[in-house]
Write an enzyme that holds these catalytic residues in place. Structure first.
Site, PDB file in Angstrom:
ATOM      1  CE1 TYR A  81      -3.619  -2.466   0.338  1.00 23.15           C
ATOM      2  CE2 TYR A  81      -4.522  -0.927   1.938  1.00 23.15           C
ATOM      3  CZ  TYR A  81      -4.682  -2.027   1.121  1.00 23.15           C
ATOM      4  OH  TYR A  81      -5.880  -2.668   1.098  1.00 23.15           O
TER       5      TYR A  81
ATOM      6  CD  GLU B 280      -3.251  -3.046   7.804  1.00 26.16           C
ATOM      7  OE1 GLU B 280      -3.781  -2.678   6.734  1.00 26.16           O
ATOM      8  OE2 GLU B 280      -2.062  -2.844   8.088  1.00 26.16           O
TER       9      GLU B 280
HETATM   10  C1  LIG Z   1       5.890  -1.568  11.578  1.00 28.32           C
HETATM   11  C2  LIG Z   1       5.188  -1.049  10.374  1.00 28.32           C
HETATM   12  C3  LIG Z   1       4.704  -1.929   9.440  1.00 28.32           C
HETATM   13  C4  LIG Z   1       4.089  -1.455   8.279  1.00 28.32           C
HETATM   14  N1  LIG Z   1       3.669  -2.369   7.364  1.00 28.32           N
HETATM   15  C5  LIG Z   1       3.170  -1.935   6.186  1.00 28.32           C
HETATM   16  C6  LIG Z   1       2.840  -2.863   5.160  1.00 28.32           C
HETATM   17  O1  LIG Z   1       2.991  -4.053   5.319  1.00 28.32           O
HETATM   18  N2  LIG Z   1       2.372  -2.394   4.001  1.00 28.32           N
HETATM   19  C7  LIG Z   1       2.161  -1.064   3.794  1.00 28.32           C
HETATM   20  O2  LIG Z   1       1.723  -0.698   2.719  1.00 28.32           O
HETATM   21  N3  LIG Z   1       2.459  -0.142   4.737  1.00 28.32           N
HETATM   22  C8  LIG Z   1       2.977  -0.556   5.937  1.00 28.32           C
HETATM   23  N4  LIG Z   1       3.295   0.364   6.907  1.00 28.32           N
HETATM   24  C9  LIG Z   1       3.181   1.784   6.589  1.00 28.32           C
HETATM   25  C10 LIG Z   1       2.117   2.521   7.356  1.00 28.32           C
HETATM   26  O3  LIG Z   1       0.840   2.207   6.889  1.00 28.32           O
HETATM   27  C11 LIG Z   1       2.426   4.022   7.235  1.00 28.32           C
HETATM   28  O4  LIG Z   1       3.628   4.236   7.924  1.00 28.32           O
HETATM   29  C12 LIG Z   1       1.354   4.876   7.800  1.00 28.32           C
HETATM   30  O5  LIG Z   1       0.202   4.830   7.006  1.00 28.32           O
HETATM   31  C13 LIG Z   1       1.800   6.339   7.976  1.00 28.32           C
HETATM   32  O6  LIG Z   1       2.357   6.861   6.818  1.00 28.32           O
HETATM   33  P1  LIG Z   1       3.772   7.633   6.878  1.00 28.32           P
HETATM   34  O7  LIG Z   1       4.722   6.724   7.553  1.00 28.32           O
HETATM   35  O8  LIG Z   1       4.064   8.084   5.531  1.00 28.32           O
HETATM   36  O9  LIG Z   1       3.540   8.845   7.842  1.00 28.32           O
HETATM   37  P2  LIG Z   1       2.940  10.273   7.448  1.00 28.32           P
HETATM   38  O10 LIG Z   1       1.659  10.100   6.722  1.00 28.32           O
HETATM   39  O11 LIG Z   1       3.972  11.090   6.806  1.00 28.32           O
HETATM   40  O12 LIG Z   1       2.613  10.850   8.882  1.00 28.32           O
HETATM   41  C14 LIG Z   1       3.529  11.588   9.696  1.00 28.32           C
HETATM   42  C15 LIG Z   1       2.764  12.186  10.864  1.00 28.32           C
HETATM   43  O13 LIG Z   1       1.799  13.120  10.387  1.00 28.32           O
HETATM   44  C16 LIG Z   1       0.517  12.812  10.866  1.00 28.32           C
HETATM   45  N5  LIG Z   1      -0.483  13.162   9.869  1.00 28.32           N
HETATM   46  C17 LIG Z   1      -0.504  12.864   8.541  1.00 28.32           C
HETATM   47  N6  LIG Z   1      -1.633  13.290   7.986  1.00 28.32           N
HETATM   48  C18 LIG Z   1      -2.373  13.874   8.957  1.00 28.32           C
HETATM   49  C19 LIG Z   1      -3.650  14.508   9.001  1.00 28.32           C
HETATM   50  N7  LIG Z   1      -4.431  14.602   7.922  1.00 28.32           N
HETATM   51  N8  LIG Z   1      -4.088  14.986  10.189  1.00 28.32           N
HETATM   52  C20 LIG Z   1      -3.301  14.870  11.310  1.00 28.32           C
HETATM   53  N9  LIG Z   1      -2.105  14.292  11.318  1.00 28.32           N
HETATM   54  C21 LIG Z   1      -1.642  13.796  10.158  1.00 28.32           C
HETATM   55  C22 LIG Z   1       0.560  11.320  11.109  1.00 28.32           C
HETATM   56  O14 LIG Z   1      -0.451  10.915  12.010  1.00 28.32           O
HETATM   57  C23 LIG Z   1       1.955  11.151  11.654  1.00 28.32           C
HETATM   58  O15 LIG Z   1       1.957  11.443  13.014  1.00 28.32           O
HETATM   59  C24 LIG Z   1       3.914  -0.083   8.081  1.00 28.32           C
HETATM   60  C25 LIG Z   1       4.379   0.815   9.037  1.00 28.32           C
HETATM   61  C26 LIG Z   1       5.014   0.351  10.175  1.00 28.32           C
HETATM   62  C27 LIG Z   1       5.517   1.340  11.166  1.00 28.32           C
END
Ligand SMILES: Cc1cc2nc3c(=O)[nH]c(=O)nc-3n(C[C@H](O)[C@H](O)[C@H](O)COP(=O)(O)OP(=O)(O)OC[C@H]3O[C@@H](n4cnc5c(N)ncnc54)[C@H](O)[C@@H]3O)c2cc1C
Lengths: 379, 403
Positions: free
Chosen positions: B133, B255
């Site tokens: 994703y 999930e």
């Molecule tokens: C251990 C682990 C396993 C994972 N496994 C998978 C997997 O198997 N497959 C997969 O596809 N993904 C996976 N992920 C990814 C995960 O889904 C993303 O890390 C998550 O969706 C957040 O995206 P980002 O890391 O880009 O953070 P960002 O979106 O950049 O967020 C950074 C910060 O900003 C905040 N923020 C962002 N938008 C808003 C808003 N609109 N309002 C308020 N706050 C906001 C967030 O809450 C966060 O605190 C995994 C992540 C982890 C940590």
């Protein structure tokens, strides 16, 4: 037992909602307060509630009740929490009725339960002797005198104690504060000699009382349960009160929350509704989540009272502790998110804040129940 | 009800006879989990036998229909199996993204042929799936994803990069969100496509986490040719082309519930109170000798119990057909459960004191607690962050307007 309501229970709830919104809205409590009402609730309204079976909700049909169980009682309490309805439901129909039904003599049951169910008798439970709830520390003296006892000591925070016709009083027939053994429950007439009462108007505009016993005489027939063995009965009764208060606070908190969310959608600042500000959205969403936990704990506690009365203590403690904390949060957030208007007497939010504070304290606050639960779990 | 009792007796007897003794000990970390898959190395013969026996009964996925590898049981019967397993401390025979995520999505959106093709190998633990994703530019704002998927008549051509793909380096297949229409609005040009990780052009690069482990990867797609069909009527795309967002969202609710459920329990079956009682000691009154820590423990236990009851209530409401809004409610469970789990591990670290800070060696089982503690920090990020869940609750349940 699945954690959902039966159809019958759903019906009870919706009929209660309708009745209370129409007959006992917050306006009614406001009026009782402004009129400095002597009773603290409307006897006519209580009579009407009794006619619908509410006063006898946990009383058997043989004594004029409807025997709807504690889940039903919890639903009523919750709905009364939403409207802040003042009534002797908790003191009389939950606490006293349970004490009598579970442990009263045949004579006292026959004499008192039908009157409670009919809405004609108000009773109150006198437990606390200090500012904090510590039932185990009961030390009011019940000294042998002839073939009865003489009660001496003081009680406080006795809900509806200012107008109660009869009291159920926890006193010590043996041992010392802190011991389970030696507590006995007595039925005491409201007009008994050497009993004085001071009505204490509380912050929530509801009535409680301080009682002073100067050698009040009771006989063996006035004992509920066994001499020295009142502790377990008292705990059972208190658990019913805790679950009832938890349900009431859940209702009050839900209503407060709904008022807040409505206001978030209505009030405009900076050219938009304040509910579009994420800082407020997240606090509201967090509160929503907490309220979901409260609903679950509350329903489970009343189910457990119906199904496993003797071991319902822990889950009643859970419900009381959790609902108090969350209801408090709901009230605080409500005031804050309403801004200045939340601080005005004219607006209803303050009434909720005050009632919730009383509900938190009564029959054990968060710290009390957290301590109990920790102890039960071996730490 | 009596049917359930009879069933419970049957389950009990079967488990007694078939669950190996080694599989009745508590799980002490990720290494004890049976993930299945082509290249999975079983930790022991017992682990393999246990998975195979359960799979043969259809009990790795009890509620899936029999033709897809399940046992066609009701939720109530599934609960019976879970309870009976818990009674003897039986480990889960098989855990996988195929079971938690792809399965529910396929059961809802897949064609009969797709289900028959992909579900039985998941149920038997033969194929291990991962989730493609997130992308470097699309995290919380998942729908802004860019991985490109072009229609080349007899195949799809996929180019792009995914990130944080858990277990991509050990997975056999991946379900990927790709953009099939570059011109449509953000949510309308996305498709949900199934890709064999062995395809030419797919590569992975592990990323090391603060726990020292590398459970997730960057995943690259360079001119990957994906067949339109894996067999007669077995399309590689699940649901309609360009309607993949619906599938993606539905899968996310599963999930989230799964991740949130972690808040109800934890690897170590002993509660923090019990651990603290032995680590710190009790006073004469039977109370922990550290009243402030004791209060913190009690607070998390209270919230933990109320949370468990809430999961139970949500399930019961769904069963009674009362839970229309379960989609958004899964956000509540995800938010609360993960924040709670983080709190619980903070308390466990408080309880463990300096013992909990050891990173290597026998005594700490190679820093087991410290690593678990660090792992929980991801709970409120993976599957959509806490902030995103709060946004969903605000919009979908409380109906508050956009900023
Ligand atoms: C251990 C682990 C396993 C994972 N496994 C998978 C997997 O198997 N497959 C997969 O596809 N993904 C996976 N992920 C990814 C995960 O889904 C993303 O890390 C998550 O969706 C957040 O995206 P980002 O890391 O880009 O953070 P960002 O979106 O950049 O967020 C950074 C910060 O900003 C905040 N923020 C962002 N938008 C808003 C808003 N609109 N309002 C308020 N706050 C906001 C967030 O809450 C966060 O605190 C995994 C992540 C982890 C940590």
């Amino acid at each position: 037992m699945p954690l959902v309501l039966t159809q019958e229970q759903e019906m009870l709830r919706s009929s209660a909602t309708g009745f209370l919104e129409e007959n006992a809205p917050v306006k009614a409590l406001r009026k009782l307060r402004d009129d400095k009402d002597e009773t603290g609730f409307s006897r006519a309204l209580w009579k009407e509630m009794a006619q619908m079976g509410w006063a006898g909700i946990v009383i058997g049909e043989d004594h004029g009740g409807v025997d709807f169980g504690f889940v039903g009682a919890g639903l009523l309490a919750e709905e009364m929490g939403r409207t802040l309805t003042a009534s002797p439901f908790l003191s009389t129909s939950l606490l006293a009725a349970t004490a009598l039904r579970k442990a009263g003599t045949r004579e006292s049951q026959d004499a008192l339960l039908p009157q409670i169910a009919a809405g004609d008798l108000v009773m109150a439970l006198a437990v606390d002797e200090g500012a904090k709830h510590q039932p185990l520390n009961t030390s009011m003296a019940a000294n042998k005198s002839g073939n009865g006892f003489k009660l001496s000591g003081e009680k406080q925070f006795v809900a509806d104690g200012g107008v109660a016709d009869k009291f159920i009083v926890a006193a010590r027939t043996a041992s010392v504060a802190g011991d389970r053994q030696g507590i006995t429950l007595f039925l005491v007439d409201g007009e008994a000699k050497n009993l004085t009462r001071e009505r204490t108007i509380m912050v929530d505009s509801r009535g409680a009382a301080r009682l002073k016993f100067d050698g009040v005489e009771v006989t063996g027939e006035d004992i509920i349960g066994e001499v020295d063995g009142g502790h377990d009965i008292l705990e059972g009764v208190l658990n019913v009160g805790r679950a009832g208060l938890a349900a009431e606070m859940s209702g009050a908190a839900q209503k407060t929350f709904e008022m807040t969310v409505d206001y978030l959608k209505e009030r405009q600042q900076f050219g938009k509704v304040i509910g579009s500000f994420q800082a407020l959205q997240h606090r509201a969403a967090h509160l929503y989540s907490e309220l979901e936990l409260v609903k679950s704990a509350v329903l489970k506690s009343s189910q457990e009272l119906d199904d496993n009365f003797g071991i319902a203590g822990p889950v009643c403690a859970l419900a009381k502790a959790k609902s108090g904390e969350v209801a408090k949060l709901a009230a605080l957030e409500a005031v804050q998110m309403h801004g200045g208007i939340g601080m005005t007497d004219e607006y209803d939010v303050g009434f909720y804040l005050k009632r919730i504070r009383v509900g938190q304290e009564m029959f054990g606050d968060f710290a009390y129940h957290a301590d109990q639960l920790a102890h039960m779990r071996g730490y | 009800m009596s049917d359930l009792k009879a069933f419970a007796a049957e389950v009990r007897e079967w488990l007694e006879a078939n669950c190996p003794e080694e599989m009745r000990t508590p799980i002490t970390g990720d290494k004890d989990i049976c993930w299945g898959g082509r290249d999975f190395t079983f930790q022991s013969e017992a682990q393999k036998v246990w998975m195979e026996r359960m799979a043969a009964k259809g009990w790795t996925v009890p509620t899936w229909p029999k033709q897809y590898g399940g046992a066609g049981l009701s939720r109530a019967e599934e609960m019976v199996i879970k309870k009976e397993m818990k009674r003897i401390g039986a480990r889960s025979p098989l855990d996988s993204f195929g079971i938690w995520m792809l399965g529910p999505a396929l059961l809802k959106f897949g064609t009969e042929e797709q289900k028959l093709e992909h579900l039985p190998p998941v149920a038997r633990g033969e194929i291990r799936w991962c989730q493609g994703y997130s992308e470097p530019g699309a995290g919380s704002d998942l729908a802004s994803l860019k991985a490109k998927c072009e229609d080349h008549a007899d195949h799809w051509l996929v180019n792009g990069q995914k990130v944080w793909t858990s277990y991509a380096d050990v997975a056999d297949w991946i379900f990927v969100l790709v953009r099939t229409d570059q011109n449509a609005s953000k949510h309308n040009g996305i498709s949900f496509i199934l890709v064999d990780m062995a395809s030419t052009g797919v590569s992975t690069k592990p990323i090391k986490l603060i726990s020292g482990n590398s459970p997730f990867c960057e995943t690259f797609f360079d001119d990957v040719k994906v067949p339109k069909d894996y067999g007669p009527d077995i399309s590689s795309v699940v649901g309609e082309v360009n309607r993949g967002w619906d599938v993606a969202k539905y899968l996310l609710t599963h999930e989230r519930e799964m991740i949130g459920a972690g808040g109800g329990g934890m690897l170590d079956s002993r509660g923090p109170g019990e651990i603290a009682a032995s680590a710190i000691g009790l006073g004469e009154d039977g109370r922990l000798d550290d009243p402030i820590l004791r209060g913190k423990i009690a607070q998390t236990e209270i919230d933990g119990w109320a949370f468990l009851l809430t999961m139970e209530r949500m399930k019961d409401e769904a069963k009674a057909g009362q839970n229309a809004g379960i989609g958004a409610k899964s956000s509540m469970l995800k938010y609360y459960g993960t924040e709670l789990n983080k709190r619980r591990y903070e308390v466990l670290m408080d309880v463990a004191g300096s013992d909990g800070l050891e990173w290597e060696g026998e005594r700490s089982r190679n820093g087991d607690l410290a690593k678990s503690w660090l792992r929980t920090k991801a709970n409120s990020i993976e599957g959509g962050t806490s902030e995103v869940q709060l946004n969903i609750i605000s919009k979908r349940i409380l109906e508050l307007p956009d900023a």
